[in-house]
Design an enzyme around this catalytic site. Sequence first.
Site, short mmCIF file in Angstrom:
data_model
loop_
_atom_site.label_atom_id
_atom_site.label_comp_id
_atom_site.label_asym_id
_atom_site.label_seq_id
_atom_site.Cartn_x
_atom_site.Cartn_y
_atom_site.Cartn_z
N CYS A 1 -63.96 3.10 17.54
CA CYS A 1 -64.34 3.84 18.73
C CYS A 1 -64.85 5.19 18.30
CB CYS A 1 -63.14 4.00 19.63
SG CYS A 1 -62.34 2.44 20.04
N ARG B 1 -70.56 3.25 16.89
CA ARG B 1 -69.19 2.90 16.49
C ARG B 1 -68.55 1.91 17.46
NH1 ARG B 1 -67.07 6.79 12.92
NH2 ARG B 1 -64.98 6.10 13.41
N TRP C 1 -64.75 0.29 21.39
CA TRP C 1 -64.88 -1.06 20.85
C TRP C 1 -63.52 -1.68 21.08
CZ3 TRP C 1 -62.66 -4.31 17.24
CH2 TRP C 1 -63.42 -5.40 16.81
N ASN D 1 -58.75 6.55 18.96
CA ASN D 1 -59.39 5.58 18.08
C ASN D 1 -58.31 5.10 17.12
OD1 ASN D 1 -61.04 4.14 16.33
ND2 ASN D 1 -61.75 5.96 15.26
N GLY D 2 -58.13 3.78 17.01
CA GLY D 2 -57.09 3.25 16.12
C GLY D 2 -56.27 2.20 16.85
N GLU E 1 -76.53 -12.03 1.99
CA GLU E 1 -76.87 -10.82 2.76
C GLU E 1 -77.99 -11.11 3.77
OE1 GLU E 1 -75.54 -8.14 3.37
OE2 GLU E 1 -77.09 -6.77 4.02
N LYS F 1 -77.60 -10.68 7.82
CA LYS F 1 -78.49 -9.85 8.65
C LYS F 1 -78.95 -10.65 9.87
CE LYS F 1 -77.67 -6.94 7.30
NZ LYS F 1 -76.81 -6.14 6.72
N GLU G 1 -76.08 -11.18 12.35
CA GLU G 1 -75.65 -9.94 13.01
C GLU G 1 -76.55 -9.55 14.17
OE1 GLU G 1 -73.65 -6.85 9.91
OE2 GLU G 1 -75.69 -7.38 9.46
N HIS H 1 -74.29 -30.41 -2.62
CA HIS H 1 -72.88 -30.75 -2.39
C HIS H 1 -72.50 -30.59 -0.92
CE1 HIS H 1 -72.31 -31.16 -6.66
NE2 HIS H 1 -72.85 -29.97 -6.85
N LYS I 1 -70.15 -0.35 13.65
CA LYS I 1 -70.58 0.05 12.31
C LYS I 1 -69.40 0.45 11.43
CE LYS I 1 -74.16 1.87 9.73
NZ LYS I 1 -74.41 0.55 9.14
C1 G6P Z 1 -69.02 -3.60 9.57
C2 G6P Z 1 -70.49 -3.24 9.60
C3 G6P Z 1 -71.18 -3.80 8.36
C4 G6P Z 1 -70.50 -3.29 7.10
C5 G6P Z 1 -68.99 -3.59 7.12
C6 G6P Z 1 -68.28 -2.84 6.01
O1 G6P Z 1 -68.85 -4.97 9.70
O2 G6P Z 1 -71.09 -3.75 10.78
O3 G6P Z 1 -72.53 -3.38 8.36
O4 G6P Z 1 -71.07 -3.88 5.99
O5 G6P Z 1 -68.41 -3.14 8.35
O6 G6P Z 1 -68.37 -1.47 6.26
P1 G6P Z 1 -68.33 -0.35 5.17
O7 G6P Z 1 -68.55 0.92 5.94
O8 G6P Z 1 -66.97 -0.41 4.56
O9 G6P Z 1 -69.40 -0.60 4.19
#
Ligand code: G6P
Length: 623
Positions: free
Chosen positions: A2, A27, A75, A101-102, A496, A500, A503, A519, A618
């Site tokens: 948050c 966030r 969030w 937040n937490g 990766e 992407k 996401e 496999h 994020k």
């Molecule tokens: C979230 C974000 C990702 C990120 C991950 C780890 O899931 O949406 O983009 O890779 O957290 O975050 P960090 O800040 O530890 O790289």
Amino acid sequence: MCGIVGYIGTKDSYPILIKGLHRLEYRGYDSAGISLITSNGDLVVYKAKGKVSSLEHDTADKDISGTIGIAHTRWATHGEPNATNAHPHYSESHNLTLVHNGIIENYKPLRTELEKNGLTFHSETDTEVLVQLIEYMQITHQCDTVTAVHLALKNVVGAYAIAILDKRNPNQLIAARKGSPLIIGVGKGNSTAGEGNAEFLLGSDATPIIEYTDQVIYLKDEEIAVLNRNGKCAITNLDSIQQTPQLQTLQMSLDELEKGGFQHFMLKEIYEQPNAIRTCMKGRIDPQNHDILLSGVIDHRDRFLNAKRIIICACGTSWHSALIGKYFIEEATKIPVEVEYASEFRYRNPVISKQDIVIAISQSGETADTLAAIQLAREKGCFVYGICNVIGSSIPRNTDSGTYIHVGPEIGVASTKAFTGQLTTLILFGLAIAKVRQTLDEQLFHQLVDDLMLIPEKMQWTLEHSKGIEQFARTFTYCKNFIYLGRGYNYPVALEGALKLKEISYIHAEGYPAAEMKHGPIALIDEEMPVVVIAPKRGLYDKVVSNIQEIKSRKGRIISIVTEGDTIVKNMSDYCIEIPDTRDSYAPLLAVIPLQMLAYYIAITKGRDVDQPRNLAKSVTVE
Ligand code: G6P
């Protein structure tokens, strides 16, 4: 997850708080709320489901006066995203409001106890328990609000960053943290405290603060700050012992927080990569002597000389960069490297010794699981190294040494430039250790350094030659599944690329090591299935060509990433994107760029909210 923003000063707080919420929206964005002490002395709360813009809409006809306030973008953890569960929450008497937040882990027994004492709860959140508990402490101990905050927090298990308003004291804003980040911005007028222009800001990170001041205090765990309108900032720990705040200067500019003409932050950040990588390498490579100047390694030379093993802990995209880092570090330093999901590592009592080095990779520097993993490593006596982007965040403050990736603020929820910044830093890190341990011959070392310095230019070339993706991305908008394949260094790139796409477009995608396809995943291939293959000329090129043939003969549609001038794979592909030639270990730095663009343009065509995809945040500050 948050976002918290707060203000006390001489200006109208509402516009500052709303702007701050917009900056923190990455966030979390399922609901938002604001609390103000208005010029009439009322303590008001306005909340709305959805984004900050809904809150703005709903407050258009409300009293938004006043020069003190707190605000929150959520969030959801406890309780569905709706206006009732949105923060701020009132205490029973409506004298206090609080944002959080937490996660308060013992909120259930606390709530039961408070309910037994006659208090009524309106939301399903753990947060409401906090504000009710503070007021309860105040009444039962007959004390002031600040003392009540101390007493309440001593009874709380979990993580928190909180900000509190007290209707009876419009000249003071209270804040506290444990486990979740909180920064105090010290306004320009504060040096002349008492002259009437003092102000303080609060933020979960520096983004809502930088517009007003670059002077900040990073609140530490279990610290409580009382910010007074007269410019006084008093910080104590939970035992009420006074702490000396350390003023720091932010290294961030406002421009970095704007879209700069791009439609989305994600696209801007994709295009920023050549420059971001230049900045990441700046001052860390001595081109004349082919030396790597990484103080985080040089200052702890003996640790690296004697290291028996490296364990990298990370989550999400950072975990993918760790996998690539493992390949490079092992090759360059001959130290065995293991890569762990931080969330698994922290709970599985891993066998680690004092000669192990634990590396935490994190863009935000705040990921709760990664923080917990390094705390565990430190308890076991390991040397802990951080590779982070956000300066002053929790992970760098809880490590023995480390390197910032210095790619600038990343706002788009899907990580792009942080990924390539992490890869570059891991290469520098591997080279620096190789130098200490003398594990690479001089000529190869020089070539590795020279080739690395060419990467930003090659990234620029890749960006220019990836523009065609926008056209063909439309073809794939209606696909339900994607497969991404790569081998060696490019297998994590496949992971990766798939991440992407998932996401931001919500299309199901799987990344696989190309040879593993037979496999299982090969059963999924038909004329409907797009398969993205990362097939640069070096490394296991011939093997990947065979894998492509297997897909073609089952009528799969191929999108390939190849080295400039390649014709073999190109002729087998439905769509092909070229990248410049580079060494095998550096190919991920280039190959990931077209995959970022592919995900971006597919998501755009599907009308997705690219910068704020559903359910994601994020900075994941809860486990
Ligand atoms: C979230 C974000 C990702 C990120 C991950 C780890 O899931 O949406 O983009 O890779 O957290 O975050 P960090 O800040 O530890 O790289």
